[in-house]
Design an enzyme around this catalytic site. Sequence first.
Site, PDB file in Angstrom:
ATOM      1  N   ASN A   1      19.532  28.929 -53.684  1.00  0.00           N
ATOM      2  CA  ASN A   1      18.297  29.705 -53.577  1.00  0.00           C
ATOM      3  C   ASN A   1      18.339  30.783 -52.495  1.00  0.00           C
ATOM      4  O   ASN A   1      17.709  31.825 -52.635  1.00  0.00           O
ATOM      5  CB  ASN A   1      17.088  28.786 -53.375  1.00  0.00           C
ATOM      6  CG  ASN A   1      17.207  27.922 -52.143  1.00  0.00           C
ATOM      7  OD1 ASN A   1      18.304  27.515 -51.761  1.00  0.00           O
ATOM      8  ND2 ASN A   1      16.084  27.615 -51.515  1.00  0.00           N
TER       9      ASN A   1
ATOM     10  N   GLU B   1      19.161  19.349 -44.520  1.00  0.00           N
ATOM     11  CA  GLU B   1      17.854  19.967 -44.745  1.00  0.00           C
ATOM     12  C   GLU B   1      17.587  19.827 -46.231  1.00  0.00           C
ATOM     13  O   GLU B   1      18.245  20.447 -47.058  1.00  0.00           O
ATOM     14  CB  GLU B   1      17.874  21.436 -44.290  1.00  0.00           C
ATOM     15  CG  GLU B   1      16.490  22.031 -44.110  1.00  0.00           C
ATOM     16  CD  GLU B   1      16.074  22.899 -45.278  1.00  0.00           C
ATOM     17  OE1 GLU B   1      15.692  22.313 -46.317  1.00  0.00           O
ATOM     18  OE2 GLU B   1      16.121  24.126 -45.161  1.00  0.00           O
TER      19      GLU B   1
ATOM     20  N   CYS C   1      12.581  25.479 -50.166  1.00  0.00           N
ATOM     21  CA  CYS C   1      12.219  24.114 -49.790  1.00  0.00           C
ATOM     22  C   CYS C   1      10.928  24.063 -48.977  1.00  0.00           C
ATOM     23  O   CYS C   1      10.289  23.020 -48.895  1.00  0.00           O
ATOM     24  CB  CYS C   1      13.371  23.484 -49.008  1.00  0.00           C
ATOM     25  SG  CYS C   1      13.996  24.540 -47.695  1.00  0.00           S
TER      26      CYS C   1
ATOM     27  N   GLU D   1      18.751  22.831 -38.019  1.00  0.00           N
ATOM     28  CA  GLU D   1      19.403  24.132 -37.992  1.00  0.00           C
ATOM     29  C   GLU D   1      18.707  24.982 -36.936  1.00  0.00           C
ATOM     30  O   GLU D   1      17.628  24.649 -36.459  1.00  0.00           O
ATOM     31  CB  GLU D   1      19.288  24.820 -39.355  1.00  0.00           C
ATOM     32  CG  GLU D   1      20.001  24.105 -40.481  1.00  0.00           C
ATOM     33  CD  GLU D   1      19.834  24.807 -41.815  1.00  0.00           C
ATOM     34  OE1 GLU D   1      20.723  24.676 -42.661  1.00  0.00           O
ATOM     35  OE2 GLU D   1      18.807  25.501 -41.998  1.00  0.00           O
TER      36      GLU D   1
END
Length: 400
Positions: free
Chosen positions: A52, A150, A184, A365
Site C-alpha cells: 500500500n 506494524e 492501516c 518505527e
Amino acid sequence: MRAQLGRLPEWFEYYGAIVRTHEGRTTPFLGPYLNYVQDMPLGAVAQITPWNHPLLIAVKKLAPALAAGNSVVLKPSELAPVAVLELARIFKEAGLPDGVLSVLPGLGPEAGAAMCSHDLVRKVDLTGGTPTGRKVGAAAGANLASVVSELGGKAPMIVFPDADLDQVVNGAAFASFVASGQTCIMGARLLVHESIYDDVVGRFVAKAESIQLGDPMETATQMGPVVSEAQMQRVLDYVDIAKAEGARILTGGKAPPAGSLPDEVANGYYVEPTIIAAKPGMRCVQEEVFGPYVVCYPFKDEADAIRLANDSPFGLAAAIWTRDVARGHRVASEMDVGIVWINDHHRNDPSSPWGGTKDSGIGRENGLEAFREYTQSRSVVVRMSDEKFDWFEDPNARYS
C-alpha cells in the site's frame, strides 16, 4: 504519490543526523570502575514491506537500519516490488556497498518464510496483516531474533459536539478515503456524539458522494482503485456481511455504475466510498477491511466514547475532534493505541514513534526508538584501581 515522494528524504536526513550525533554513554557503576556502553549493529536484518505504501514504508525501515550499521534483506510485496527495486538501484548508484542492501522479491510463504526463519537474521521488521505478524513472530522467535511488527488497524475518529464540523467532515474524508482507504491507520470507525450524529453523518455522506473516481494518473481524480480484484471483492464481501448483520449502507457499497469511469480504467478494481451505519460488536465494526469502508455509530458521553473507541482488537491509531484542549488531552490519555491525533489524521514524521498495541503489533518505527531497536548494547567495565585483589586469599574481598 508526488506528495509522498517529496517527503521521503526526510527519513534519511533524520537518521543521518542521529547517527552523526549519537554518542556512547557511561553508567554510575559502583566502585573504582569505569563502565562505558557502546551501541552496536545487530548484523543481518530482514524487512518485509506491504503494497500500500511501497516506498514510504521501505524507507521508514531502511533509514534507521542502515544508520545503525546493519545489512538488510528486504522483501517487498509481490503486488508492488518495482518501486523498491528501483530504490535499491538508486542506493547502488549512490555508493552503498554490495551486500549491504539486498532486495528479494517473492511470495510470503516462500521468500518471506525463508528470511524470517534464517539463523543469521537477528531481527525481522514487518508491516502487514495481523495473521502474518503472528507467523513471522513465531518463525523469528525460534532463532531468538527480535521482531518489530506494524499490523492491522481499525482507527476510531471521535467527534465531540464542540468540534468544528466542517473540519471534521473534511478530516474524516481524508482519513478514510485517501489511498482508497488502503492504509492501516485509515479512519475506519466514525464515533459521533448523539446530539450531532445525524448532522455529521449526513455531511460525511455528501462529502463521500462528491469524491471523483477516475484514472489515478490524472490530477483531477480524487480516488483511484483498490490494489487488486481480490481486494475489491474483500470490500464488497464486507458490505454483504454488514447487510447480513442489519447494518445500513448509507452510500457506496458497490462498484461505480457503468459509464461513470473513463474508458481507459473502466475495468479497474474500483469501489465507491462506502459509509455504513452500524452497531458496536458487529463484524464490520471489529474486523479490518482495508478499503474505502467506514462504519458510523453514536456515543452518549465522554466515558462512552472512550469505551467504544477502545472496544477493538486493534490499537494502532485514533483521532479526536474537539475544541476543548483539556478534553482532547484527557481522552488521548485513555486511548489504548500507539498513535493519537487531535483535530487531524494520518500525520507522520521521522521523529514521531509509530506503532500500535494489542493486535496492531509490537515495537515502533520512527524516532529514536526505531534506531535503538536496530542496535544492541555492549557494556565495557574497566577497573581503575591498582590495589591488589585476590578473591581466594582475601576473605574481606569475597564477602564485603
